[in-house]
Scaffold this motif. Sequence first.
Motif, PDB file in Angstrom:
ATOM      1  N   SER A 146      39.947  45.842  42.879  1.00 41.05           N
ATOM      2  CA  SER A 146      41.006  45.803  43.903  1.00 41.05           C
ATOM      3  C   SER A 146      42.214  45.215  43.042  1.00 41.05           C
ATOM      4  O   SER A 146      42.193  44.400  42.196  1.00 41.05           O
ATOM      5  CB  SER A 146      40.569  44.679  45.037  1.00 41.05           C
ATOM      6  OG  SER A 146      41.714  44.421  45.638  1.00 41.05           O
ATOM      7  N   PRO A 147      43.336  45.486  43.419  1.00 41.16           N
ATOM      8  CA  PRO A 147      44.667  44.891  42.716  1.00 41.16           C
ATOM      9  C   PRO A 147      44.908  43.503  43.289  1.00 41.16           C
ATOM     10  O   PRO A 147      45.796  42.761  42.637  1.00 41.16           O
ATOM     11  CB  PRO A 147      45.617  46.057  43.375  1.00 41.16           C
ATOM     12  CG  PRO A 147      45.076  46.315  44.443  1.00 41.16           C
ATOM     13  CD  PRO A 147      43.765  46.631  44.347  1.00 41.16           C
ATOM     14  N   TYR A 148      44.128  43.179  44.265  1.00 43.97           N
ATOM     15  CA  TYR A 148      44.303  41.558  44.658  1.00 43.97           C
ATOM     16  C   TYR A 148      43.481  40.823  44.240  1.00 43.97           C
ATOM     17  O   TYR A 148      42.302  40.914  44.074  1.00 43.97           O
ATOM     18  CB  TYR A 148      44.175  41.656  46.460  1.00 43.97           C
ATOM     19  CG  TYR A 148      44.912  42.537  47.173  1.00 43.97           C
ATOM     20  CD1 TYR A 148      46.227  42.065  47.420  1.00 43.97           C
ATOM     21  CD2 TYR A 148      44.716  43.703  47.764  1.00 43.97           C
ATOM     22  CE1 TYR A 148      47.207  42.884  47.993  1.00 43.97           C
ATOM     23  CE2 TYR A 148      45.583  44.417  48.578  1.00 43.97           C
ATOM     24  CZ  TYR A 148      46.692  44.060  48.530  1.00 43.97           C
ATOM     25  OH  TYR A 148      47.547  44.814  49.472  1.00 43.97           O
ATOM     26  N   LYS A 149      44.195  39.572  43.658  1.00 43.37           N
ATOM     27  CA  LYS A 149      43.357  38.594  43.053  1.00 43.37           C
ATOM     28  C   LYS A 149      42.332  38.071  44.125  1.00 43.37           C
ATOM     29  O   LYS A 149      41.174  37.469  43.646  1.00 43.37           O
ATOM     30  CB  LYS A 149      44.174  37.442  42.549  1.00 43.37           C
ATOM     31  CG  LYS A 149      45.120  37.798  41.307  1.00 43.37           C
ATOM     32  CD  LYS A 149      46.217  36.560  40.849  1.00 43.37           C
ATOM     33  CE  LYS A 149      45.523  35.344  40.954  1.00 43.37           C
ATOM     34  NZ  LYS A 149      46.335  34.400  40.267  1.00 43.37           N
ATOM     35  N   PHE A 150      42.677  37.907  45.300  1.00 45.80           N
ATOM     36  CA  PHE A 150      41.513  37.348  46.362  1.00 45.80           C
ATOM     37  C   PHE A 150      40.341  38.149  46.268  1.00 45.80           C
ATOM     38  O   PHE A 150      39.371  37.710  46.878  1.00 45.80           O
ATOM     39  CB  PHE A 150      42.164  37.016  47.531  1.00 45.80           C
ATOM     40  CG  PHE A 150      42.989  38.288  48.228  1.00 45.80           C
ATOM     41  CD1 PHE A 150      42.157  39.059  48.952  1.00 45.80           C
ATOM     42  CD2 PHE A 150      44.350  38.259  48.424  1.00 45.80           C
ATOM     43  CE1 PHE A 150      42.906  40.498  49.464  1.00 45.80           C
ATOM     44  CE2 PHE A 150      45.027  39.208  49.178  1.00 45.80           C
ATOM     45  CZ  PHE A 150      44.053  40.276  49.429  1.00 45.80           C
ATOM     46  N   ASP A 151      40.226  39.282  45.891  1.00 44.57           N
ATOM     47  CA  ASP A 151      39.236  40.212  45.985  1.00 44.57           C
ATOM     48  C   ASP A 151      38.224  40.196  44.896  1.00 44.57           C
ATOM     49  O   ASP A 151      37.058  40.757  44.620  1.00 44.57           O
ATOM     50  CB  ASP A 151      39.499  41.585  46.148  1.00 44.57           C
ATOM     51  CG  ASP A 151      39.705  42.198  47.549  1.00 44.57           C
ATOM     52  OD1 ASP A 151      39.129  41.557  48.573  1.00 44.57           O
ATOM     53  OD2 ASP A 151      40.684  43.058  47.829  1.00 44.57           O
ATOM     54  N   ARG A 152      38.567  39.205  43.720  1.00 40.63           N
ATOM     55  CA  ARG A 152      37.988  39.373  42.574  1.00 40.63           C
ATOM     56  C   ARG A 152      36.846  38.213  42.688  1.00 40.63           C
ATOM     57  O   ARG A 152      36.874  37.398  43.491  1.00 40.63           O
ATOM     58  CB  ARG A 152      38.767  38.961  41.405  1.00 40.63           C
ATOM     59  CG  ARG A 152      39.921  40.277  41.203  1.00 40.63           C
ATOM     60  CD  ARG A 152      40.603  40.062  39.787  1.00 40.63           C
ATOM     61  NE  ARG A 152      41.628  41.242  40.120  1.00 40.63           N
ATOM     62  CZ  ARG A 152      42.757  41.065  39.851  1.00 40.63           C
ATOM     63  NH1 ARG A 152      43.486  39.652  39.833  1.00 40.63           N
ATOM     64  NH2 ARG A 152      43.581  42.111  39.769  1.00 40.63           N
ATOM     65  N   TYR A 153      35.859  38.155  41.816  1.00 36.90           N
ATOM     66  CA  TYR A 153      34.992  37.281  41.894  1.00 36.90           C
ATOM     67  C   TYR A 153      34.248  36.932  40.323  1.00 36.90           C
ATOM     68  O   TYR A 153      34.599  37.586  39.532  1.00 36.90           O
ATOM     69  CB  TYR A 153      33.546  38.053  42.434  1.00 36.90           C
ATOM     70  CG  TYR A 153      32.931  39.151  42.155  1.00 36.90           C
ATOM     71  CD1 TYR A 153      31.984  39.313  41.166  1.00 36.90           C
ATOM     72  CD2 TYR A 153      33.639  40.443  42.643  1.00 36.90           C
ATOM     73  CE1 TYR A 153      31.701  40.359  40.630  1.00 36.90           C
ATOM     74  CE2 TYR A 153      33.109  41.779  41.996  1.00 36.90           C
ATOM     75  CZ  TYR A 153      31.979  41.607  41.162  1.00 36.90           C
ATOM     76  OH  TYR A 153      31.693  42.835  40.652  1.00 36.90           O
ATOM     77  N   ASN A 154      33.844  35.516  40.455  1.00 35.22           N
ATOM     78  CA  ASN A 154      33.467  35.164  39.120  1.00 35.22           C
ATOM     79  C   ASN A 154      32.099  35.511  38.814  1.00 35.22           C
ATOM     80  O   ASN A 154      31.107  35.375  39.234  1.00 35.22           O
ATOM     81  CB  ASN A 154      33.289  33.548  39.196  1.00 35.22           C
ATOM     82  CG  ASN A 154      33.242  32.801  38.062  1.00 35.22           C
ATOM     83  OD1 ASN A 154      32.319  33.450  36.707  1.00 35.22           O
ATOM     84  ND2 ASN A 154      33.606  31.792  37.617  1.00 35.22           N
ATOM     85  N   ARG A 155      31.869  36.536  37.587  1.00 36.36           N
ATOM     86  CA  ARG A 155      30.641  36.974  37.288  1.00 36.36           C
ATOM     87  C   ARG A 155      29.667  35.824  36.860  1.00 36.36           C
ATOM     88  O   ARG A 155      28.631  36.150  36.664  1.00 36.36           O
ATOM     89  CB  ARG A 155      30.852  38.096  36.323  1.00 36.36           C
ATOM     90  CG  ARG A 155      31.808  39.124  36.701  1.00 36.36           C
ATOM     91  CD  ARG A 155      31.780  40.282  36.128  1.00 36.36           C
ATOM     92  NE  ARG A 155      30.712  41.324  36.397  1.00 36.36           N
ATOM     93  CZ  ARG A 155      29.701  41.760  35.682  1.00 36.36           C
ATOM     94  NH1 ARG A 155      29.679  41.260  34.201  1.00 36.36           N
ATOM     95  NH2 ARG A 155      28.620  42.359  35.930  1.00 36.36           N
ATOM     96  N   ALA A 156      30.282  34.689  36.312  1.00 40.15           N
ATOM     97  CA  ALA A 156      29.373  33.592  35.767  1.00 40.15           C
ATOM     98  C   ALA A 156      28.026  33.363  37.011  1.00 40.15           C
ATOM     99  O   ALA A 156      27.316  32.582  36.622  1.00 40.15           O
ATOM    100  CB  ALA A 156      30.130  32.631  35.232  1.00 40.15           C
ATOM    101  N   ALA A 157      28.428  33.423  38.109  1.00 36.27           N
ATOM    102  CA  ALA A 157      27.786  33.102  39.266  1.00 36.27           C
ATOM    103  C   ALA A 157      26.468  33.940  39.322  1.00 36.27           C
ATOM    104  O   ALA A 157      25.805  33.825  40.235  1.00 36.27           O
ATOM    105  CB  ALA A 157      28.564  32.827  40.528  1.00 36.27           C
ATOM    106  N   ILE A 158      26.584  35.183  38.867  1.00 34.76           N
ATOM    107  CA  ILE A 158      25.809  36.320  39.195  1.00 34.76           C
ATOM    108  C   ILE A 158      24.018  35.987  38.673  1.00 34.76           C
ATOM    109  O   ILE A 158      24.030  35.674  37.438  1.00 34.76           O
ATOM    110  CB  ILE A 158      26.402  37.580  38.896  1.00 34.76           C
ATOM    111  CG1 ILE A 158      27.425  38.058  39.575  1.00 34.76           C
ATOM    112  CG2 ILE A 158      24.951  38.632  39.009  1.00 34.76           C
ATOM    113  CD1 ILE A 158      28.189  39.257  39.068  1.00 34.76           C
ATOM    114  N   ASP A 159      23.208  36.142  39.558  1.00 28.73           N
ATOM    115  CA  ASP A 159      21.963  36.159  38.962  1.00 28.73           C
ATOM    116  C   ASP A 159      21.255  37.353  38.409  1.00 28.73           C
ATOM    117  O   ASP A 159      20.567  37.255  37.762  1.00 28.73           O
ATOM    118  CB  ASP A 159      20.869  35.478  40.060  1.00 28.73           C
ATOM    119  CG  ASP A 159      21.521  34.160  40.368  1.00 28.73           C
ATOM    120  OD1 ASP A 159      21.108  33.104  39.759  1.00 28.73           O
ATOM    121  OD2 ASP A 159      21.651  33.822  41.692  1.00 28.73           O
TER     122      ASP A 159
END
Length: 159
Positions: A146-159
């Motif tokens: 997404s072009p929106y920052k609020f749609d991004r997520y931190n991949r470091a939390a992925i199991d």
Amino acid sequence: MTILQAQQLPYPRLIGIVGNPRAGKTLAQTILGELGGYLPVDDAAPLRQFTIAQLGMSHDDVYTQEGKAGHVEILGKTWQRRDILGTLGVHLEEMFGEFILPWLAIRDLDPAKRYCFGGVRKNQGHFYRQHGAIIIEIQNPLAPPSPYKFDRYNRAAID
């Protein structure tokens, strides 16, 4: 496998799902519900409820990808509905801290049931992991970031 059989397996009680918009997070949440007895939790429900009750939007305007992609005029300014939802979330986070939405989502859950969170964003995966969740990522080559920052997520939390 029946839901009763699935409930007897040693699955985690909480699952958080990350992925780009349109990646299939809601479909994964539905499958987890059908196969594993997970109850879906919409951690953005407070934002959606506000826009429906106070800004006159419809259910489809704030729950479907097509609706969120649409635009609405408020006090002479045209907004994309996704931008309204995301901006409201950002302001709540600025006021109460970055984990306000996941905190609202988990605070009244029945500890005897399983839950799945279908829209984990930013650093929220870390909050859910601290509360015993596993975080899974849905990748879909047809769903670009997404072009929106609020749609991004931190991949470091992925199991």
